[in-house]
Scaffold this active site. Structure first.
Site, short mmCIF file in Angstrom:
data_model
loop_
_atom_site.label_atom_id
_atom_site.label_comp_id
_atom_site.label_asym_id
_atom_site.label_seq_id
_atom_site.Cartn_x
_atom_site.Cartn_y
_atom_site.Cartn_z
N TYR A 21 0.85 -1.20 0.00
CA TYR A 21 0.00 0.00 0.00
C TYR A 21 0.88 1.24 0.00
O TYR A 21 1.64 1.48 0.94
CB TYR A 21 -0.91 -0.01 1.22
CG TYR A 21 -2.09 0.93 1.09
CD1 TYR A 21 -3.31 0.47 0.64
CD2 TYR A 21 -1.97 2.27 1.42
CE1 TYR A 21 -4.40 1.32 0.51
CE2 TYR A 21 -3.06 3.13 1.29
CZ TYR A 21 -4.27 2.64 0.84
OH TYR A 21 -5.34 3.49 0.73
N TYR A 48 -5.54 5.46 -7.57
CA TYR A 48 -5.76 5.33 -6.12
C TYR A 48 -7.19 4.91 -5.88
O TYR A 48 -8.11 5.72 -5.88
CB TYR A 48 -5.46 6.68 -5.44
CG TYR A 48 -5.69 6.70 -3.95
CD1 TYR A 48 -4.86 5.98 -3.10
CD2 TYR A 48 -6.73 7.42 -3.39
CE1 TYR A 48 -5.06 6.00 -1.73
CE2 TYR A 48 -6.94 7.45 -2.01
CZ TYR A 48 -6.10 6.74 -1.20
OH TYR A 48 -6.29 6.76 0.16
#
Lengths: 391, 408, 142, 139
Positions: B312, B363
């Site tokens: 991440y 994103y």
């Protein structure tokens, strides 16, 4: 493994007193209550490795773990809607049944009466959810803005289809208040009502009166779930999860499922009933008492129908005069008082009371209450549990 | 300080037995779907969610009617009931939410997997749809025009001092990290450069066709010192959905299943929402460490076994920090590991974020990383790691996190 | 004063509740105080309803020495990623207090190019508005 | 009797997003339109991005006959919003197209409303920028 029957047990419960003003933050109530539930089970915060919360609850996992000094968690999730209480217990049961965590705490805390709110849910950042959007776009501009009104629309249709007079809804609140009057924790301790008081109760949204709706409260509740194996070593008699299910059907909306063929039933609850009875391997006749979602009283007879305790359209007759649903009757319901007669903590008190019944510690104890059904989320996404004293 | 905490920090609670861990090998990701990634989708998040789910269903070779579970991010504005009504899903047997923004990404997989392994549902969809670029952007301070009182107690200790945005919250960790381990911004820059290289191989990435050099990185605008523009993830409009089912059902479907070896969430003590500054050390990510320990414990594997990782990457410093916490290198060695980029490039020790990740593909709160992890298992990535057998994905950082280990 | 506010944009006010009221009352009176567990003596910041070490809910407020060192810092240079009410550039620091807890704040007298991890600092109080006082930090001679 | 508004308290204005924009554009030009699937012709309301029957994302805004019947109704004795003066009624209507919508009745007393009562649409300009579809008893 096909289901979670007998793979999870509730081993600790706790509930704060219901009040109109807790004078505390919700986080304070949460911590106090979780500690008490762990004490009840004979566990400590160090043992906990999972948490399940209601999405909108003010006490997020970080606030709880940082305040209580809980160690490391591997399983935490959130459930929303009125269906949350049973669904949260179900998710905790799934967590222990699949071996991802050992001791999972389910909690809920609300300052519903004093509105002493600490934190809105993380989602409140200005943008609207699709549910809010529906309410604000197609209902609010017409003045259709309260939960009372949303529910009343469904109840009117139910009355129309089955020829019901709205006075008949009075027996559920009357019985709930009777049960609440026996419970020292309740907001209505020693304050029962008579059926006539219901009739005098103020009309809020025709056809429903003030006493058809839940009583806002400040309170917190917590329960601890683990495996039956670990439950044996703990302090209390384990309460086994024999059936647990959630359901959402096509065109389910929270209290406003107006856009499907029939609106005079609670089809999600019907499906939940089918699933939990099948999982537990029992029938409605085997159930000793029920804790139904009574946030809105008229939904109680509808739940009795959907869950198979009576036929469609007969729920109101079943509740008539209250004899069959009060303590001593064939199916005592909401024995702690529920949302109408104890206080509204979004249905968590119903799960706690079911555990008490099986432990034999209710203030309106049903004899040999070995099988208890809990229903959550009438009028929207639904969930339910069948809890039992024997695995 | 907090003497007993130090001892307790890496304390592992008594864990369930590994043989009771029902998720391993019993559940698989069988479908992935996504919309295009853009700066302005021109449609609702609900529509994009439906498009992504429909694409995932087709990818798996299923029908919409087969879906009986939905797991969403608590933050997602599209409620399950409107997915159900819009797509005409007849019944849902399982639905739930996972909190903490990007921390929910792999958590949705864990919860879907518990639902399948415990028989609550057969085909569970996890989705994330967001108009993050054209709608309300997370990188901005909250709407101060209306709010006078902090929405919660936690903000009261940050906002009045102007510590108002995610980049700044992470920058505070980065300053301390660089101080403690003597890391430099140039070293961080390599993460950004490599992610961009991967994006240039991925035609669906927002930065496709726009490579950068370390020089470009160093010249990019300072956002919150020490973080620059190219240290920060993209803002994207888009949606991604994945479908899980049991390993047995997976066999009958169209795609090579990505089996779940392990899935976990992670919370460590003294956590705060992206600002866990009150812990003994802030240059580490204890949640990730713990999630990693749990993955290695239940799978019996070690970092050496992992062929490709999607870490991440909301901000560049989080990649070296995760490489440390998941055990790909020692504490404080992460930036050196990333320097020059070769060890995280294709052919390196552990290729990272092969679609371009949040820094350069899109994103979507970690959901696009999960989709890429599945593509690596299927062998269909645009930056395919040869014979990738074991694929790691991690969830959002600085918040309660999550992680999943997939196998072919 | 190093930090400049944009007139017309209100700073977010802290949310005062049952658990943290003592802290913010102290700040208003220009006293930096921290929560301490009466039972086991753990010093806690930010305020909590329960002691994370011993789970007692019995807390008291004790004065801080007011001194500490900079533990980490960031410099807001880009207005779009900063708080609209404050002019960029401005510093936000995490200070490790000699008492043993950490606190987020601003530097009162230090420009961005002089800040470093480990800088000794002490608390000062900034009355920003009638209803908003904040604890800030200035360089401390050692 | 119709809904009485207290103009000092503006009533909620519907938020417009991509999915419901066509509906409110129609209302603003005094036309009641519903979403209809371009592929299979299924009517739907409230608006949604995709057809629940055939899952097509293609849709068009199609005029309604404006005729329907009361399916359920309630009367608010207490107002949840100061902009609406209680008592007032809210009705759930079933339109000829088969879709339902929530609205108010005009020129009728609450006690005269009944389930099954035939109605037709009228448009009420409530405030600057707010037009609502309301319903009147027919026959």
């Amino acid at each position: 493994m096909n289901n979670i029957k007998n793979r999870a047990a509730i081993v600790g419960i706790s509930m704060t007193k219901f009040s109109k003003d807790s004078e505390r933050t919700e986080l304070y109530l949460t911590c106090q209550c979780i500690k008490a539930a762990l004490d009840d089970a004979g566990l400590t915060p160090d043992d906990v490795d999972g948490l399940v919360k209601q999405t909108d609850d003010a006490s997020d996992e970080h606030a709880v773990t940082s305040s209580m000094g809980m160690g490391n968690l591997t399983y935490f999730g959130e459930s929303r809607w009125g269906a949350a209480p049973s669904a949260m217990a179900m998710r905790a049961a799934m967590g222990v049944a699949t071996g991802v965590a050992n001791y999972i705490v389910v909690y809920r805390s609300v300052n519903g009466a004093s509105k002493r709110r600490m934190t809105p849910s993380m989602r409140t950042s200005g943008q609207m959810s699709t549910s809010d959007l529906l309410q604000w776009t197609f209902h609010a501009p017409f003045g259709h803005m309260s939960n009372a009104g949303r529910v009343a629309m469904i109840v009117r249709r139910y009355m129309h289809e089955f020829g019901i007079n709205n006075d008949q809804f009075g027996w559920v609140p009357t019985v709930c208040r009777e049960h609440g009057a026996r419970n020292a924790n309740s907001m209505f301790y020693q304050k029962p009502i008579a059926f006539e008081d219901y009739l005098k109760s103020k009309m809020i949204v025709e056809p429903l009166r003030r006493m058809d709706f839940y009583e806002e409260a400040d309170a917190a509740a917590a329960l601890v779930v683990t495996t039956p194996e670990r439950a044996k070593d703990l302090k209390q008699r384990p309460v086994y999860v024999l059936g647990a299910a959630q359901h959402m059907a096509l065109e389910t909306e929270e209290l406003t499922s107006y856009y499907r063929p029939s609106i005079s039933g609670l089809p999600e609850m019907g499906k939940v009933g089918e699933k939990i009875f099948a999982m537990a391997g029992v029938t409605p006749k085997d159930i000793k008492c029920v804790q139904l979602d009574d946030s809105y009283g008229p939904f109680v007879p509808m739940q009795l129908e959907e869950l198979g305790f009576c036929n469609q359209g007969e729920g109101v007759d079943f509740c008539n005069r209250g004899d069959r649903i009060r303590l001593g009757g064939e199916l005592p319901l909401n024995t702690s008082g529920g949302s109408l007669g104890e206080g509204h903590i979004h249905g968590m008190n119903h799960v706690i009371e079911a555990v008490r019944q099986i432990r034999g510690t209710s203030t309106a104890q049903v004899k040999d209450a070995e099988l208890v059904l809990v229903a959550s989320g009438a009028g929207g996404p639904a969930s339910g549990l069948i809890l039992g004293g024997k695995s | 300080m907090y003497d007993q905490y130090l001892a307790r920090r890496y304390r592992t609670t008594v864990r369930p037995r590994v043989e009771d861990y029902k998720i391993k090998d019993n559940v698989a990701i069988v479908g992935i779907g996504q919309t295009e990634f853009s700066k302005n989708s021109g449609r609702s998040e609900c529509q994009m969610a439906c498009e992504a789910i429909k694409a995932a269903v087709e990818d798996a070779g299923l029908n919409i009617e087969d879906i009986d579970g939905l797991v969403k991010y608590a933050m997602d504005y599209t409620d399950e009931m409107h997915i159900v009504s819009a797509l005409g899903i007849p019944d849902l047997n399982y639905f739930g939410e996972c909190g903490w923004g990007g921390g929910a990404s792999c958590a949705t997989i864990l919860h879907a997997a518990t639902a399948i392994a415990s028989g609550a549902a057969n085909y569970v969809v996890c989705y994330r749809a967001m108009n993050e670029r054209s709608g309300a952007r997370y990188g901005r301070a909250p709407g101060v025009e209306q709010i006078m009182i902090a929405p919660n107690d936690h903000y009261g200790y940050l906002m009045p001092f102007g510590l108002a945005t995610p980049p700044s919250w992470v920058a505070m960790f980065a300053t301390r990290y660089m101080y403690e381990f003597g890391a430099t911004v140039e070293q961080l820059g390599w993460v950004s450069v490599v992610c961009r290289e991967y994006a240039c191989m991925n035609p669906k990435a927002m930065f496709y066709g726009r490579p950068i050099t370390l020089q470009d990185y160093m010249e990019s605008r300072m956002i919150v010192e020490p973080l620059r523009l190219y240290d920060c993830c993209l803002d994207t409009d888009g949606a991604v959905a994945v479908i899980l089912t049991s390993a047995e059902r997976a066999k009958a479907l169209k795609q090579r299943p990505a089996y779940i070896l392990g899935a976990t969430q992670g919370i460590a003590t003294q956590g705060e929402m992206m600002t866990s500054y009150y812990r003994p050390m802030i240059s580490i990510l204890p949640e990730s460490w713990y999630a990693g320990q749990e993955l290695w414990r239940v799978t019996g594997l070690s970092p050496k076994d992992v062929d490709v990782a999607q870490l991440y990457d909301a901000f560049t410093p989080l990649i070296p920090m995760q490489l440390e916490e998941y055990g790909f290198c020692g504490v404080g060695e992460g930036v050196a590991f990333c320097e020059g980029g070769d060890r995280i490039r294709l052919g390196g020790e552990i290729p990272c974020n092969t679609s371009g990740g949040h820094l350069s593909e899109a994103y979507i709160h970690g959901m696009n990383l999960i989709a890429e992890a599945v593509r690596q298992i299927r062998g269909t990535s645009t930056a395919q790691v040869e014979d990738a057998e074991i694929s790691l994905v991690t969830g959002g950082l600085g918040v309660p996190t999550s992680a999943v280990l997939l196998r072919r | 004063m190093v930090m400049e506010y944009n007139p017309g944009i209100q700073l977010l006010r802290p949310r005062v509740d049952f658990d943290n009221q003592g802290y913010w009352d102290g700040i208003k009176q220009h006293k930096l105080i921290f929560q301490k567990c009466k039972y086991c003596g753990l010093l806690i910041h930010r305020p909590r309803p329960m002691c994370p070490r011993c789970n007692s809910m019995d807390m008291e407020w004790v004065p801080s020495m007011g001194k500490g060192t900079v533990y980490s810092w960031v410099n807001f240079v880009y207005a779009n990623a900063a708080y609209p009410g404050i002019k960029v550039p401005y510093l936000v620091v995490v200070v490790e207090m000699l008492d043993g807890v950490r606190i987020v704040s601003n530097m009162y007298d230090v420009p961005p190019d002089e800040i470093y991890v480990g800088m000794p600092v002490e608390v000062v109080f900034d009355d920003i508005a009638d209803d908003l006082t904040l604890p800030k930090f200035k360089r401390r001679e050692v | 009797m119709s809904m009485v508004y207290d103009t000092e308290h503006p009533v909620p204005i519907p938020p417009i997003i991509w999915d419901n924009m066509g509906y409110w554009e129609g209302i603003n030009r005094h036309e009641l339109v519903f979403q209809r699937c371009k592929e299979c012709g299924t009517w739907r309301h409230p608006p949604r991005p995709v057809c629940p029957k055939c899952r097509s994302f293609e849709k068009e805004w199609t005029p309604s006959t404006g005729k329907g019947a009361v399916y359920s109704w309630v009367t608010y004795q207490e107002s949840p919003h100061p902009g609406f003066k209680a008592p007032y009624s809210v009705v759930l209507l079933e339109m000829e197209e088969g879709v339902r919508l929530v609205s108010n009745m005009v020129d009728i007393k609450p006690e005269e409303i009944s389930i099954g009562m035939p109605v037709e649409v009228v448009f009420e300009d409530i405030a600057e920028g707010l037009t609502l579809p309301k319903f009147r008893k027919v026959g």
